[in-house]
Design an enzyme around this catalytic site. Structure first.
Site, short mmCIF file in Angstrom:
data_model
loop_
_atom_site.label_atom_id
_atom_site.label_comp_id
_atom_site.label_asym_id
_atom_site.label_seq_id
_atom_site.Cartn_x
_atom_site.Cartn_y
_atom_site.Cartn_z
N ARG A 451 0.97 -1.32 -0.08
CA ARG A 451 -0.19 0.03 -0.14
C ARG A 451 0.95 1.26 -0.03
O ARG A 451 0.45 2.28 -0.71
CB ARG A 451 -0.88 0.18 1.14
N GLU A 480 -1.38 -7.98 4.50
CA GLU A 480 -2.75 -8.05 4.71
C GLU A 480 -3.32 -9.54 4.52
O GLU A 480 -2.91 -10.24 3.53
CB GLU A 480 -3.40 -7.12 3.83
N GLU A 491 -10.66 -3.02 -5.19
CA GLU A 491 -9.92 -1.92 -4.16
C GLU A 491 -8.81 -1.48 -4.81
O GLU A 491 -8.20 -0.33 -4.84
CB GLU A 491 -9.88 -2.60 -2.70
N ASP A 548 -13.48 4.62 -11.77
CA ASP A 548 -14.05 5.84 -11.57
C ASP A 548 -13.15 6.74 -12.36
O ASP A 548 -12.23 7.26 -11.62
CB ASP A 548 -13.98 6.22 -10.14
N HIS A 770 -18.36 -6.96 2.93
CA HIS A 770 -17.71 -7.80 2.21
C HIS A 770 -17.62 -7.74 0.69
O HIS A 770 -18.72 -8.20 -0.03
CB HIS A 770 -18.13 -9.35 2.49
N CYS A 772 -16.04 -8.34 -1.91
CA CYS A 772 -16.20 -9.52 -3.03
C CYS A 772 -17.11 -10.21 -3.31
O CYS A 772 -17.33 -10.73 -3.99
CB CYS A 772 -14.84 -10.67 -2.54
#
Length: 804
Positions: A451, A480, A491, A548, A770, A772
């Protein structure tokens, strides 16, 4: 892997194109038929050329409607059970007459010409992606079809008011003789149609700008037709049959084209009992020459919006009911009328062409969608189109404007899946052939990123694994404990796009007035990052992820220029015709200034003192660029200001960012290379990439599934009361929180498969998502106020797993 541009191919046809000359290369009308690889290659021998000469002479005569076919007669006999009971005897008589003539002069069936004779003829379909538009007036004289002299028209003096008075008298008295006589006479032949509806019988009206049709009179006559007695309506259809069964001896006159234009608007063709006649009308129009189609296209764009929409809807309904008839016995068997749908599709293409010639268009491009096609075997259509290309085998993919964006998405997804499977299988075979132990990870494009170094890690991974870009994407955030079942991928895209498009990164410039990003014109030594950004956007489409991204529509037009990567890498890519309207969508203030320049009534040269030179700031340094050779020495005047504005817009949107966009173009197509891109309009590419920004939370409420809750439970009622009252920004945050994206997929809210589950935790806890599974876990909050407060806190702090 990137597809190379296929050789040019004309749209497949079930109908001979008719006598007409070929247009010179690069000078044809905008094409609407997508062109897959040619089914046949190579030149023709001397024998084939001789055959072509004979076939050309045959095509000089447009054959009559197939009289030996039981399809037409059978269809009318079946239709006799409805309202048109006298047609069978009538058409039998006409057919017998036509058979005698046909045996002497012409074949009774339309003969399919050899594909080698057809492939070089210009197709009739039009499309917004092509660059050049011409009218028949610009064709070289030697390429124009000979125009026969028009016979003198009978003198008809009845006016709109006279006709309306006759109708009113008939309604009040019950005596329809005058009206009946008018309809019988008017529709008895093409000559009489022109005599009644031509604005001036003595004027030829041979230009594309004016059809010479008295549109008001046509509309009044047709509006009254459906309210007349059945015998009047029958007489009109008898006249139409008579006109269509006349012997054709050569090129159509403009009066013939006017008659076709008028007959197409007949509202009786909305009735399935008239479809046999309607099909023959469409067949004859589809078989007209390319030059005649030019006239019909330009004349059609003058039709009012309401009437235009009715014509399009009638053609779409005709196709739908032929595919899925409510009463199959109404129509001839499909094997006897395979030309029905191709003929309708070609005529529909003419209206699509007319619609594309006008800005803004008469109706939305989505009004040409036929949702019935969503229920046919789309991949069979796609494979037929790919395999048979310009042969006689019909495919709806030749007319992509008919296929809805939802259906196109299915084609693209399945095509992507097949490519993924093929690449994965090849990797597996290679591994086994080297006697190495297969690893499941080799079947995926595995991207591992931190990240804290999201952009650099992502670009390094994509550059290093360029050969695996067509495999299924899986993302892992280092440190993670997340298993990617779709949510982590979503994400990753969202966070990556947000950082890359940040103004501080310098690759894209954000224009506040238009709320969109555009490519930075700053020159650099390496444009590989733009290529990788293109690949990233291609991955999103390839893996059905919506992004986006705030690109203007012009970007997607450039992305399809051309839609298939050219074989010659020296060919320019990403260059398209741009206008002041395109600049308005990006830099409205500058575009407004240029618009003012065009409309300035004073002396441009003396008052503005400008030259064909522009200035740009790059890293604090002002640089100048000439818009044309010696542009700094050429003043902008009243005479050349249009050229100046066009060159300026072209410089800003094409030339100044060419290297950046070319790299972006190749990156996108390195992942998304597919002939399916030929089916897409720029607007449709944008929807596939970004989804739709239009949120309909009421539609989401209707499609939501529940687990542990009922939709009547108090907590659920509180939830929807709160969500429907949210601002658009909060609604987007909720969608982002629950699904990983704040955009709506192509299929609408129903495609999200959104689920609300009951969380058996304390009401002091925040909602959990969630992404997913597009699932929201909601504790049973006791009050609306508490639910609103906890929900806003949750959706406003929604990134990461919080694990190190």
């Amino acid at each position: 892997m990137s597809l190379q541009s296929p050789p040019a191919a004309t749209a497949a046809a079930d109908l001979p194109p008719g006598p007409g000359a070929e247009l010179p290369p690069g000078a044809e009308l905008n094409q609407g038929s997508a062109e897959p690889p040619s089914a046949e290659e190579g030149g023709e021998g001397e024998e084939e050329q001789e055959e072509e000469g004979e076939k050309q002479k045959e095509r000089e005569k447009l054959p009559p409607i197939p009289s030996a076919s039981s399809a037409a007669a059978g269809g009318l006999e079946r239709g006799a059970k409805n309202q048109f009971s006298t047609f069978s005897n009538f058409i039998t008589t006409i057919n017998q007459k036509k058979e005698g003539i046909g045996n002497r002069n012409s074949p009774t069936q339309l003969v399919m010409p050899n594909i080698k004779n057809v492939r070089d003829l210009p197709p009739i379909c039009l499309d917004v992606r092509q660059k050049q538009r011409i009218s028949i007036d610009t064709l070289p004289q030697e390429l124009k079809a000979p125009i026969p002299p028009e016979p003198p028209l009978p003198i008809r003096t009845k006016t709109v008011k006279d006709f309306q008075d006759d109708v009113e008298k008939a309604k009040s008295s019950g005596d329809w003789k005058a009206v009946h006589d008018f309809y019988t006479t008017t529709f008895d032949s093409f000559l009489e149609i022109n005599a009644a509806f031509k604005k001036d019988a003595n004027s030829p009206f041979n230009t594309i700008e004016d059809s010479g049709i008295n549109a008001k009179f046509v509309n009044v006559v047709y509006d009254a037709l459906l309210n007349t007695p059945q015998d009047v309506q029958k007489s009109v259809l008898k006249g139409v049959i008579n006109g269509l069964l006349q012997e054709w001896t050569g090129p159509r006159t403009k009066d013939d084209l006017r008659a076709y234009c008028i007959l197409l608007q007949n509202p009786q063709f909305s009735n399935t009992s008239t479809y046999v006649i309607y099909a023959h009308l469409l067949r004859q129009i589809a078989a007209l020459t390319e030059a005649d189609h030019h006239f019909l296209v330009h004349w059609s764009k003058k039709i009012s919006q309401t009437r235009f929409k009715q014509l399009v809807d009638r053609l779409l309904q005709f196709i739908s009911l032929r595919l899925f008839p409510a009463k199959p016995e109404e129509f001839p068997p499909m094997v006897k009328c395979t030309w029905w749908i191709p003929s309708a599709a070609k005529v529909l293409a003419l209206f699509n062409a007319a619609n594309c010639l006008i800005s803004p268009p008469i109706i939305s491009y989505t009004d040409f969608y036929n949702s019935t096609l969503d229920h046919i075997d789309l991949m069979e259509e796609y494979h037929n189109w790919q395999c048979y290309g310009n042969s006689h085998r019909f495919s709806f993919c030749q007319y992509p404007f008919i296929i809805s964006i939802a259906a196109k998405k299915v084609i693209i997804q399945r095509d992507s899946e097949q490519q993924m499977i093929s690449i994965a299988r090849q990797s597996l075979v290679d591994k086994v052939s080297r006697r190495q132990k297969p690893d499941m990870n080799m079947l995926f494009l595995n991207v591992k990123v931190r990240r804290t170094h999201l952009v650099s890690d992502s670009l390094d991974e994509l550059a290093r694994k360029r050969a695996d870009l067509k495999k299924k994407l899986k993302v892992t955030f280092v440190g993670e404990a997340g298993l990617d079942m779709g949510g982590l991928t979503k994400e990753w895209f969202l966070l990556l796009i947000r950082q890359i498009f940040h103004p501080d990164y310098g690759m894209f410039t954000y224009h506040k007035d238009s709320h969109c990003h555009w490519f930075s014109s700053f020159k650099c030594d390496n444009y590989s990052e733009f290529r990788l950004i293109g690949a990233l956007m291609g991955l999103a489409v390839y893996n059905s992820i919506t992004l986006d991204i705030r690109f203007p529509p012009c970007c997607y037009k450039k992305l399809l220029s051309p839609p298939i990567v050219p074989c010659d890498h020296n060919t320019l890519v990403g260059i398209c015709d741009v206008t002041l309207d395109d600049l308005f969508q990006i830099m409205p203030e500058l575009a407004h200034g240029l618009s003012e320049l065009l409309s300035y009534e004073g002396n441009v040269e003396e008052d503005f003192y400008s030259t064909f030179q522009v200035f740009q700031e790059e890293f604090g340094v002002i640089k100048s660029y000439n818009l044309k050779p010696n542009g700094d020495k050429i003043p902008v005047t009243n005479q050349n200001r249009k050229e100046y504005v066009q060159l300026y817009v072209d410089f800003l949107l094409n030339k100044s960012i060419y290297k950046q966009f070319a790299a972006f173009y190749y990156g996108f197509h390195s992942v998304c290379a597919s002939y399916a891109l030929l089916l897409l309009r720029p607007e449709e590419v944008e929807i596939l990439v970004c989804g739709s920004p239009e949120l309909d939370m009421s539609a989401l409420q209707r499609s939501t599934q529940y687990e542990g809750y009922q939709k009547t439970d108090l907590t659920i009622r509180y939830f929807w009361d709160v969500v429907l009252g949210f601002s658009l920004d909060l609604q987007k945050k909720l969608l982002h929180f629950a699904t990983g994206s704040d955009r709506v997929p192509v299929g609408g809210m129903a495609d999200l498969n959104f689920k609300i589950s009951k969380s058996e935790t304390s009401t002091n806890w925040l909602p959990v998502a969630h992404t997913c599974f597009n699932q929201l876990c909601l504790p049973p909050y006791k009050s609306k106020k508490e639910l609103k407060q906890k929900l806003i806190i949750g959706i406003s702090n929604a990134e990461g797993f919080g694990l190190e």
